[in-house]
Design a protein around this motif. Structure first.
Motif, PDB file in Angstrom:
ATOM      1  N   ALA A  74       8.965  -3.584   5.000  1.00 35.26           N
ATOM      2  CA  ALA A  74       7.730  -3.448   5.777  1.00 35.26           C
ATOM      3  C   ALA A  74       6.965  -2.167   5.461  1.00 35.26           C
ATOM      4  CB  ALA A  74       8.046  -3.507   7.272  1.00 35.26           C
ATOM      5  N   TYR A  75       7.672  -1.157   4.963  1.00 34.49           N
ATOM      6  CA  TYR A  75       7.033   0.141   4.702  1.00 34.49           C
ATOM      7  C   TYR A  75       6.994   0.470   3.206  1.00 34.49           C
ATOM      8  CZ  TYR A  75       7.681   0.578   9.705  1.00 34.49           C
ATOM      9  OH  TYR A  75       7.646   0.357  11.055  1.00 34.49           O
ATOM     10  N   ALA A  76       7.208  -0.516   2.363  1.00 33.12           N
ATOM     11  CA  ALA A  76       7.325  -0.270   0.922  1.00 33.12           C
ATOM     12  C   ALA A  76       6.076   0.347   0.322  1.00 33.12           C
ATOM     13  CB  ALA A  76       7.653  -1.582   0.201  1.00 33.12           C
ATOM     14  N   GLU A  77       4.908   0.009   0.841  1.00 31.43           N
ATOM     15  CA  GLU A  77       3.672   0.522   0.243  1.00 31.43           C
ATOM     16  C   GLU A  77       3.483   2.019   0.451  1.00 31.43           C
ATOM     17  OE1 GLU A  77       3.201  -3.842   0.881  1.00 31.43           O
ATOM     18  OE2 GLU A  77       3.844  -2.163   2.150  1.00 31.43           O
ATOM     19  N   TYR A  78       4.278   2.613   1.331  1.00 30.46           N
ATOM     20  CA  TYR A  78       4.187   4.068   1.516  1.00 30.46           C
ATOM     21  C   TYR A  78       5.000   4.831   0.469  1.00 30.46           C
ATOM     22  CZ  TYR A  78       1.815   3.334   5.931  1.00 30.46           C
ATOM     23  OH  TYR A  78       0.890   2.977   6.885  1.00 30.46           O
ATOM     24  N   VAL A  87      -5.563   1.491   0.311  1.00 27.31           N
ATOM     25  CA  VAL A  87      -4.109   1.684   0.329  1.00 27.31           C
ATOM     26  C   VAL A  87      -3.751   3.080  -0.175  1.00 27.31           C
ATOM     27  CG1 VAL A  87      -1.945   0.948  -0.741  1.00 27.31           C
ATOM     28  CG2 VAL A  87      -3.527  -0.759   0.167  1.00 27.31           C
ATOM     29  N   ASN A  88      -4.379   3.511  -1.266  1.00 25.57           N
ATOM     30  CA  ASN A  88      -4.089   4.831  -1.811  1.00 25.57           C
ATOM     31  C   ASN A  88      -4.508   5.935  -0.851  1.00 25.57           C
ATOM     32  OD1 ASN A  88      -3.053   3.690  -4.154  1.00 25.57           O
ATOM     33  ND2 ASN A  88      -4.996   3.823  -5.259  1.00 25.57           N
ATOM     34  N   GLN A  89      -5.648   5.752  -0.202  1.00 27.40           N
ATOM     35  CA  GLN A  89      -6.108   6.733   0.784  1.00 27.40           C
ATOM     36  C   GLN A  89      -5.139   6.813   1.961  1.00 27.40           C
ATOM     37  OE1 GLN A  89      -9.826   5.666   2.623  1.00 27.40           O
ATOM     38  NE2 GLN A  89      -9.976   7.573   3.796  1.00 27.40           N
ATOM     39  N   SER A  90      -4.669   5.661   2.415  1.00 32.20           N
ATOM     40  CA  SER A  90      -3.728   5.626   3.535  1.00 32.20           C
ATOM     41  C   SER A  90      -2.409   6.286   3.162  1.00 32.20           C
ATOM     42  CB  SER A  90      -3.479   4.173   3.966  1.00 32.20           C
ATOM     43  OG  SER A  90      -4.665   3.575   4.442  1.00 32.20           O
ATOM     44  N   ARG A  91      -1.918   6.007   1.956  1.00 29.79           N
ATOM     45  CA  ARG A  91      -0.654   6.600   1.509  1.00 29.79           C
ATOM     46  C   ARG A  91      -0.770   8.120   1.410  1.00 29.79           C
ATOM     47  NH1 ARG A  91      -0.453   4.542  -3.129  1.00 29.79           N
ATOM     48  NH2 ARG A  91       0.584   2.592  -2.557  1.00 29.79           N
TER      49      ARG A  91
END
Length: 368
Positions: A193-197, A273-277
């Motif tokens: 669930a948190y892989a994109e971070y 996504v990149n901004q959020s990470r």
């Protein structure tokens, strides 16, 4: 002869379920608080996803595509997967329940690590299986403990990586070693669930493992970094055999028309996504340093690869007292006694203002 009174009752394994408790958004008095209890994206939702949602809302009279073909193809194109092996659900939670329902039942065991996601136990009990909890290693997944807990009754093994609620990350090598040690008739569910971070070098290679292994099921969600928690959209990837089994019990129309369109836009919005990470990494690091400076008050921060921190209160101020103090100060985090963590608070990384305010409130409660 007295007739025996018959009383309607659920199956005994249903009675043993403790319902999942979601993060709160208001205090006991109903006062709105800064919500840092549910791991939502503090940046909200990307404009591309919001625009796609608004456009789809013009036609609400028709059912959504029951096969979510465009969404599956968008996910597959993003990660170089086979769209026929992508499944979707009402959040990844539904997929976790489907996996347990398809592969476990009365007399079987479902295995997961201590301090794992609360849904794993619920999913096991829901189908009459026995939940089995393996010891942790300082709040992290202990691969050796999991493997030692496998029996001939084990049918499903759940691992969240990164883990919720601890935030810890198992290495690519540990995930591969765990899978290699499991019998072929055990379904290994890798909850991402948190892989994109994660940064590229932190990825546990779960999707690649699911590409080649017949007994691996990877789940993901649009609720976290993509900012679509309101729409409850999850997806998973596994072998054709596993996906076929899950489709047999999947409810039709389980992802809305607007949700599908928003998710298609979100999966392609790399800028958001990149901004959020980046925002999360910056303020997670900052908050961790601030809290670690309070170590003389018995504060300890568990290393995290997610958009939250698990903070242990081992001094004079307890986690419960800190939870109450934060609510008084206008912040709500997650106190976790029901998950065996009465001494801990899970704190979502918020905006800069929210994160600075939370740290100041914690310091004031400890030093005041």
């Amino acid at each position: 002869m007295t007739e025996t009174t018959r009383i309607l009752q659920p199956k005994p394994w249903i009675s043993g379920i403790a319902p999942y408790v979601p993060g709160k958004s208001a205090g006991a008095d109903g006062r709105p608080l800064v919500k840092l209890s549910a791991n939502e994206n503090p940046l909200g939702t990307g404009e591309k996803a919001r625009a796609a949602f608004r456009a789809a809302a013009d036609d609400l009279a028709r059912y959504p595509d029951p096969g979510a073909a465009a969404l599956r193809e968008a996910i597959a194109a993003k990660y170089d997967l086979d769209p026929a092996r992508v499944i979707y659900g009402t959040g990844s939670d539904e997929l976790l329940h489907l996996a347990t329902s398809a592969y476990a039942g009365p007399g079987d065991e479902v295995l997961y690590v201590r301090y794992g996601f609360a849904v794993y136990e619920i999913a096991a009990r829901r189908v009459g299986a026995t939940p089995v909890e393996a010891p942790d290693c300082d709040y992290a997944t202990d691969v050796d403990a999991l493997l030692a807990a496998v029996t001939d009754k084990t049918r499903v093994v759940f691992v969240a990586n990164p883990n919720n609620p601890t935030g810890t990350l198992s290495s690519r090598a540990d995930i591969a070693r765990l899978h290699a040690g499991l019998p072929a008739d055990v379904l290994f569910v890798l909850d991402q669930a948190y892989a994109e971070y994660l940064e590229a070098d932190e990825d546990d290679d779960g999707l690649a493992l699911a590409e080649t292994a017949a007994n691996v099921f990877v789940t993901r969600t649009f609720s976290k970094i993509h900012g679509l928690a309101a729409e409850r959209i999850g997806w998973g990837y596994a072998s054709s055999e596993v996906i076929s089994a899950l489709h047999k019990i999947r409810a039709p129309f389980n992802v809305t028309r607007c949700g599908q369109e928003a998710a298609i836009a979100a999966i392609g919005d790399d800028d958001f996504v990149n901004q959020s990470r980046a925002q999360n990494a910056e303020w997670r690091s900052w908050l961790k340093a601030e809290l670690e400076s309070l170590g003389n008050h018995g504060v300890r921060v568990v290393p995290s690869a997610t958009n939250f921190l698990l903070v242990l209160f081992e001094g004079k101020v307890t986690a419960e007292a800190m939870n109450n103090a934060l609510m008084e100060a206008g912040y709500i985090v997650r106190w976790l006694p029901s998950q065996g963590l009465p001494h801990a608070l899970r704190m979502t990384i918020g905006t800069e203002d929210e994160t600075r305010g939370l740290a100041a409130a914690i310091r004031a409660a400890l030093e005041g």
